[in-house]
Design a protein around this motif. Structure first.
Motif, short mmCIF file in Angstrom:
data_model
loop_
_atom_site.label_atom_id
_atom_site.label_comp_id
_atom_site.label_asym_id
_atom_site.label_seq_id
_atom_site.Cartn_x
_atom_site.Cartn_y
_atom_site.Cartn_z
N VAL A 82 0.84 -1.21 0.00
CA VAL A 82 0.00 0.00 0.00
C VAL A 82 0.86 1.25 0.00
O VAL A 82 0.62 2.21 -0.75
CB VAL A 82 -0.94 -0.02 1.22
CG1 VAL A 82 -1.65 1.32 1.38
CG2 VAL A 82 -1.97 -1.13 1.08
N VAL A 83 1.90 1.24 0.85
CA VAL A 83 2.79 2.40 0.90
C VAL A 83 3.49 2.60 -0.44
O VAL A 83 3.62 3.73 -0.94
CB VAL A 83 3.82 2.22 2.04
CG1 VAL A 83 4.87 3.31 1.97
CG2 VAL A 83 3.12 2.25 3.38
N LYS A 84 3.94 1.49 -1.05
CA LYS A 84 4.59 1.62 -2.35
C LYS A 84 3.62 2.16 -3.39
O LYS A 84 3.98 3.03 -4.21
CB LYS A 84 5.11 0.25 -2.78
CG LYS A 84 6.34 -0.21 -2.01
CD LYS A 84 6.84 -1.56 -2.56
CE LYS A 84 8.10 -2.00 -1.81
NZ LYS A 84 8.59 -3.32 -2.31
N ALA A 85 2.36 1.64 -3.36
CA ALA A 85 1.37 2.13 -4.31
C ALA A 85 1.08 3.62 -4.09
O ALA A 85 0.98 4.39 -5.05
CB ALA A 85 0.08 1.32 -4.19
N GLN A 86 0.94 4.01 -2.82
CA GLN A 86 0.73 5.42 -2.53
C GLN A 86 1.90 6.27 -2.99
O GLN A 86 1.73 7.35 -3.57
CB GLN A 86 0.49 5.61 -1.04
CG GLN A 86 -0.81 5.01 -0.54
CD GLN A 86 -0.97 5.14 0.96
OE1 GLN A 86 -0.02 5.54 1.66
NE2 GLN A 86 -2.14 4.81 1.49
N TYR A 87 3.10 5.76 -2.75
CA TYR A 87 4.29 6.51 -3.17
C TYR A 87 4.33 6.63 -4.68
O TYR A 87 4.60 7.70 -5.24
CB TYR A 87 5.54 5.79 -2.65
CG TYR A 87 6.83 6.44 -3.09
CD1 TYR A 87 7.26 7.62 -2.50
CD2 TYR A 87 7.61 5.87 -4.10
CE1 TYR A 87 8.45 8.22 -2.91
CE2 TYR A 87 8.78 6.46 -4.51
CZ TYR A 87 9.21 7.64 -3.92
OH TYR A 87 10.36 8.23 -4.33
N THR A 88 4.01 5.49 -5.38
CA THR A 88 4.00 5.53 -6.84
C THR A 88 2.94 6.50 -7.35
O THR A 88 3.16 7.27 -8.29
CB THR A 88 3.74 4.11 -7.38
OG1 THR A 88 4.75 3.23 -6.88
CG2 THR A 88 3.78 4.10 -8.89
N ALA A 89 1.74 6.47 -6.70
CA ALA A 89 0.67 7.39 -7.11
C ALA A 89 1.09 8.84 -6.90
O ALA A 89 0.83 9.71 -7.74
CB ALA A 89 -0.61 7.07 -6.33
N GLU A 90 1.72 9.11 -5.76
CA GLU A 90 2.18 10.47 -5.50
C GLU A 90 3.23 10.90 -6.51
O GLU A 90 3.21 12.05 -6.99
CB GLU A 90 2.74 10.56 -4.08
CG GLU A 90 1.68 10.43 -3.00
CD GLU A 90 2.27 10.49 -1.61
OE1 GLU A 90 3.52 10.61 -1.53
OE2 GLU A 90 1.51 10.43 -0.62
N VAL A 91 4.14 9.98 -6.86
CA VAL A 91 5.16 10.32 -7.86
C VAL A 91 4.51 10.59 -9.21
O VAL A 91 4.83 11.58 -9.89
CB VAL A 91 6.19 9.17 -7.96
CG1 VAL A 91 7.12 9.40 -9.14
CG2 VAL A 91 7.00 9.07 -6.67
N ASP A 92 3.55 9.71 -9.60
CA ASP A 92 2.85 9.92 -10.88
C ASP A 92 2.08 11.24 -10.87
O ASP A 92 2.08 11.99 -11.86
CB ASP A 92 1.90 8.75 -11.16
CG ASP A 92 2.65 7.44 -11.37
OD1 ASP A 92 3.88 7.50 -11.67
OD2 ASP A 92 2.04 6.36 -11.21
N ARG A 93 1.40 11.51 -9.75
CA ARG A 93 0.64 12.76 -9.67
C ARG A 93 1.57 13.97 -9.75
O ARG A 93 1.26 14.96 -10.41
CB ARG A 93 -0.16 12.78 -8.37
CG ARG A 93 -1.07 13.98 -8.23
CD ARG A 93 -2.10 13.79 -7.13
NE ARG A 93 -1.48 13.49 -5.85
CZ ARG A 93 -1.51 12.30 -5.28
NH1 ARG A 93 -2.12 11.28 -5.87
NH2 ARG A 93 -0.93 12.09 -4.10
#
Length: 374
Positions: A211-222
């Motif tokens: 979940v943290v990795k997904a959130q981090y990836t989403a934040e990076v993409d955003r």
């Protein structure tokens, strides 16, 4: 010729050849200090006061007739008092190793006697009771030979091939095995639960990590998307601000033009209309005043004319009465009443004419004369 002899701390020095010791003993006892000894006429021996040990391994028969092999260890020593030293010295001074042998034999006999009065269960479960009874029964006998027992330890109890002790312990072994199995099962269950808990924690940790990795990836993409859109968005915002400024400028120009039109066209027109209205009102008021003045003047003139004509009217009325047959009943008073009546009629006519003049102006008969006049 004289020599000074000192015994060791765990020894008693026995001096013979001189005067007798306590209670007619054949030697004198010296402990804890030295003394002068005539070497030719006196003989010195040393008796140990140290702790000694005796082992017993005896086959005894219990109250139930079961043979048991009992092994025990006895810790003993020579008593510290002079009497005990004299008794032990007279028996063991020449061969002090015999103290252990004799002690073992004494305790073996007492051990057989005590075990013969007890059951196997009592012997196995109450070893301290067995040792205490053996010590109590042997104490007097040991004191006679100058020895005291510090302790008696039962080392082992063996029933040989009979298997009685094993059979007696079978329920306990079964209970212990059952408890051991239960404990093992509980330990296995606890271990399984611990493994499951560990697996759950690992899975939870993996899920949280994902979940943290997904959130981090989403934040990076955003952030990357925002960075990519930053230029166009800034340009669009700038254009929007320019359009807003132009719109506001146009609105202000329109408002200014409207204000100019109001100042140049509407206000003068309103002022002109107001001027015309005021003039019209003033003219109407003037005409009303003139009409009221004219009407007032006409009434005054009419009143004057009627007043001027009143004598003539009264005269004409009186002339009409000239040929009439009028009887005056009251003499002068009656004549006065007639004259007053003529005058009153004249006034009534005058009042009618005045009321006729009060009718609205412009109401004119077809022959062109004011209403109310005939």
């Amino acid at each position: 010729m004289f020599g000074y002899r000192v015994p060791a701390p765990d020894q008693a020095m026995l001096i013979s050849g001189g005067r007798r010791g306590l209670s007619g003993a054949p030697f004198r006892v010296v402990t804890g200090h030295g003394t002068f000894v005539m070497q030719v006429f006196r003989k010195v021996r040393f008796l140990t006061l140290a702790m000694c040990e005796a082992e017993v391994a005896e086959t005894c028969v219990t109250k139930q007739g079961i043979a048991l092999t009992v092994k025990a260890v006895i810790a003993f020593k020579v008593g510290n008092d002079t009497e005990s030293i004299v008794n032990a010295g007279q028996r063991f001074l020449s061969d002090q190793d015999q103290m252990s042998v004799l002690t073992g034999r004494i305790f073996a006999g007492h051990l057989r006697a005590i075990i013969g009065s007890m059951t196997v269960e009592e012997i196995v479960t109450e070893r301290q009771k067995l040792a205490t009874e053996v010590l109590d029964t042997s104490k007097a006998e040991m004191a006679k030979i100058g020895l005291i027992v510090d302790s008696l330890q039962i080392q082992s109890i063996d029933d040989g091939d009979t298997g009685y002790i094993a059979a007696m312990s079978a329920p306990h072994r079964a209970a212990i095995q059952r408890q051991a199995q239960i404990a093992q099962a509980q330990a296995t269950q606890a271990s399984a639960e611990a493994e499951q808990q560990s697996a759950r924690k690992q899975a939870e940790y993996a899920r949280e990590t994902a979940v943290v990795k997904a959130q981090y990836t989403a934040e990076v993409d955003r952030a990357q998307a925002q960075a990519a859109q930053a230029g166009p968005l800034a340009q669009a915002h700038a254009q929007q601000e320019v359009l807003a400024a132009q719109t506001e400028l146009a609105q202000r120009a329109a408002e200014l033009r409207q204000q100019q039109l109001v100042a140049e066209v509407v206000k003068p027109a309103e002022a002109e209309a107001e001027r015309i209205r005021v003039l019209a009102v003033a003219e109407a008021e003037r005409m009303k005043i003139q009409a009221e003045a004219a009407a007032s003047y006409d009434r005054v003139a009419l009143d004057r004319m009627l007043i001027d004509q009143l004598p003539q009217i009264v005269k004409e009325a009186a002339g009409g009465l000239a040929g009439a047959n009028v009887n005056v009943l009251n003499g002068a008073d009656g004549l006065g009443e007639i004259a007053a009546g003529l005058v009153s009629q004249g006034l009534t006519i005058l009042d009618s004419v005045r009321r006729g003049l009060g009718a609205p102006q412009g109401r004119v008969e077809e022959d062109g004369e004011p209403a109310g006049l005939e």
